[in-house]
Design a protein around this motif. Sequence first.
Motif, short mmCIF file in Angstrom:
data_model
loop_
_atom_site.label_atom_id
_atom_site.label_comp_id
_atom_site.label_asym_id
_atom_site.label_seq_id
_atom_site.Cartn_x
_atom_site.Cartn_y
_atom_site.Cartn_z
N ALA A 165 0.83 -1.21 0.00
CA ALA A 165 0.00 0.00 0.00
C ALA A 165 0.86 1.25 0.00
CB ALA A 165 -0.93 0.00 1.22
N THR A 166 0.28 2.32 -0.50
CA THR A 166 0.91 3.63 -0.42
C THR A 166 -0.16 4.68 -0.18
OG1 THR A 166 2.51 5.14 -1.44
CG2 THR A 166 0.83 4.18 -2.89
N SER A 167 0.28 5.89 0.12
CA SER A 167 -0.65 6.96 0.47
C SER A 167 -0.14 8.28 -0.08
CB SER A 167 -0.78 7.06 1.99
OG SER A 167 -1.72 8.04 2.36
N GLN A 168 -1.04 9.20 -0.24
CA GLN A 168 -0.72 10.55 -0.70
C GLN A 168 -0.39 11.41 0.51
OE1 GLN A 168 -3.80 12.09 -3.20
NE2 GLN A 168 -3.21 14.22 -2.88
N ALA A 169 0.82 11.97 0.52
CA ALA A 169 1.26 12.70 1.71
C ALA A 169 0.44 13.96 1.96
CB ALA A 169 2.74 13.06 1.59
N ARG A 170 0.16 14.73 0.91
CA ARG A 170 -0.61 15.96 1.05
C ARG A 170 -1.22 16.32 -0.30
NH1 ARG A 170 4.63 17.03 2.21
NH2 ARG A 170 4.14 17.36 4.39
N PRO A 171 -2.30 17.08 -0.34
CA PRO A 171 -2.98 17.39 -1.60
C PRO A 171 -2.13 18.19 -2.58
CG PRO A 171 -4.43 17.83 0.26
CD PRO A 171 -3.05 17.57 0.83
N ASP A 172 -1.37 19.16 -2.10
CA ASP A 172 -0.61 20.05 -2.99
C ASP A 172 0.86 19.67 -3.00
OD1 ASP A 172 -2.92 21.58 -3.58
OD2 ASP A 172 -2.69 22.61 -1.66
N GLU A 173 1.14 18.43 -3.37
CA GLU A 173 2.50 17.94 -3.33
C GLU A 173 3.32 18.49 -4.49
OE1 GLU A 173 5.16 17.12 -1.68
OE2 GLU A 173 3.88 15.68 -0.65
N ASP A 174 4.63 18.56 -4.27
CA ASP A 174 5.56 18.98 -5.32
C ASP A 174 5.47 18.04 -6.52
OD1 ASP A 174 8.18 20.58 -5.97
OD2 ASP A 174 8.65 18.46 -6.33
N GLU A 175 5.59 18.59 -7.73
CA GLU A 175 5.43 17.78 -8.94
C GLU A 175 6.41 16.61 -8.99
OE1 GLU A 175 5.67 18.15 -13.84
OE2 GLU A 175 5.71 19.96 -12.59
N ALA A 176 7.64 16.84 -8.56
CA ALA A 176 8.63 15.77 -8.60
C ALA A 176 8.21 14.61 -7.69
CB ALA A 176 10.00 16.30 -8.19
N VAL A 177 7.63 14.93 -6.53
CA VAL A 177 7.18 13.88 -5.61
C VAL A 177 6.00 13.13 -6.22
CG1 VAL A 177 6.19 13.43 -3.34
CG2 VAL A 177 8.03 15.10 -3.59
N ARG A 179 5.32 12.63 -9.36
CA ARG A 179 5.81 11.74 -10.40
C ARG A 179 6.54 10.54 -9.81
NH1 ARG A 179 5.01 13.67 -15.33
NH2 ARG A 179 4.59 15.90 -15.58
N ARG A 180 7.23 10.76 -8.71
CA ARG A 180 7.92 9.65 -8.04
C ARG A 180 6.90 8.66 -7.47
NH1 ARG A 180 12.13 10.27 -2.93
NH2 ARG A 180 13.24 8.30 -3.22
N VAL A 181 5.83 9.17 -6.89
CA VAL A 181 4.76 8.31 -6.39
C VAL A 181 4.19 7.48 -7.53
CG1 VAL A 181 2.45 8.26 -5.38
CG2 VAL A 181 4.18 9.81 -4.45
N GLY A 182 3.88 8.15 -8.66
CA GLY A 182 3.30 7.44 -9.78
C GLY A 182 4.19 6.33 -10.32
N SER A 183 5.47 6.60 -10.44
CA SER A 183 6.38 5.57 -10.96
C SER A 183 6.54 4.42 -9.97
CB SER A 183 7.74 6.19 -11.30
OG SER A 183 8.38 6.71 -10.14
N SER A 184 6.49 4.73 -8.69
CA SER A 184 6.62 3.66 -7.69
C SER A 184 5.39 2.75 -7.70
CB SER A 184 6.83 4.25 -6.29
OG SER A 184 5.66 4.86 -5.79
N ILE A 185 4.21 3.32 -7.88
CA ILE A 185 3.00 2.50 -7.98
C ILE A 185 3.09 1.59 -9.20
CG2 ILE A 185 0.51 2.56 -8.39
CD1 ILE A 185 0.44 5.14 -6.70
N THR A 186 3.54 2.13 -10.31
CA THR A 186 3.70 1.32 -11.52
C THR A 186 4.66 0.16 -11.27
OG1 THR A 186 3.27 3.22 -12.96
CG2 THR A 186 4.41 1.34 -13.94
N ALA A 187 5.80 0.45 -10.62
CA ALA A 187 6.77 -0.61 -10.33
C ALA A 187 6.16 -1.68 -9.43
CB ALA A 187 8.01 0.00 -9.68
N MET A 188 5.42 -1.26 -8.41
CA MET A 188 4.81 -2.23 -7.51
C MET A 188 3.71 -3.03 -8.19
SD MET A 188 5.99 -2.70 -4.47
CE MET A 188 7.02 -1.96 -3.19
N LEU A 189 3.00 -2.43 -9.15
CA LEU A 189 1.98 -3.17 -9.89
C LEU A 189 2.59 -4.34 -10.65
CD1 LEU A 189 -0.22 -0.22 -11.21
CD2 LEU A 189 -0.96 -2.03 -9.64
#
Length: 272
Positions: A165-177, A179-189
């Motif tokens: 599982a993963t979670s969104q740290a905050r609504p207005d997150e930095d773009e780099a973070v 994109r990092r979240v998105g790529s990590s979800i893809t890797a875990m999928l």
Amino acid sequence: MSETLQTPDVVTSDADLLDQTEIAVRAAGAVLRERFGEVVRYESREELMGALAANDEAALDVLRPALTVLRPHARWVEDELGGGALPAGEWWVVDPAEGNVNHLHALAEWAVTATLVRENRPVLTVVHLPLTGETYTALAGGGAFVDGRPLHVSPTAELGLGIVATSQARPDEDEAVVRRVGSSITAMLFDALVVRTAVPATLHLVNVAAGRIDAFWQFAGARADLLPGALLVTEAGGRISDAQGRPWTPQSDSFLAAAPALHTQAVATLSR
């Protein structure tokens, strides 16, 4: 457990303090449970922030005086979204409505948490889920429990058999973070059996501590949403690090909690 909040001169140990903290957190949870039910409608960011603040204030009206009585000299972390190291001494790190936005939307995934931090190490924590009545507690060196029953992390040894599982740290997150979240979800999928994504972080972490899911990761984040779960998972036998496998501190830019047998595999996936 006694139902009466003790005065500071009676609280003689961290175990005793944990009991009294649980009473305070459960009382705050009862207040939020009474406020739960209908979806709260809002038409602007200002209205949303006002509704979130109203929930926080209702719980803090119970928590702040009760915890101050227990530890008069402990300071209070005012910003629940804050991160990084704390100054020396004791601090209450409290999230009066963890998963507050879920509460407003009549979703069940929310909690009340309180963690005592001493010299930047969590000493004790209470996570109460008012809708189920479950209360998760941990004391440094004393184990992790749900309603008095010991918690143990999963024995799963293969990431391909694991629920993560993963979670969104905050609504207005930095773009780099983001994109990092998105790529990590893809890797875990690709590598894990099932990937869950939802807020708040604490509820994923109690599930890691209870052995219901096998790993949780997050990029960025706040003390209030990671410290309670970090202590629970550690005391339940899990492993905590950053996403690269290095020791985690509140200054780290990532967080990973996992069953020990698949921790290295999770690091490898998140490091791609």
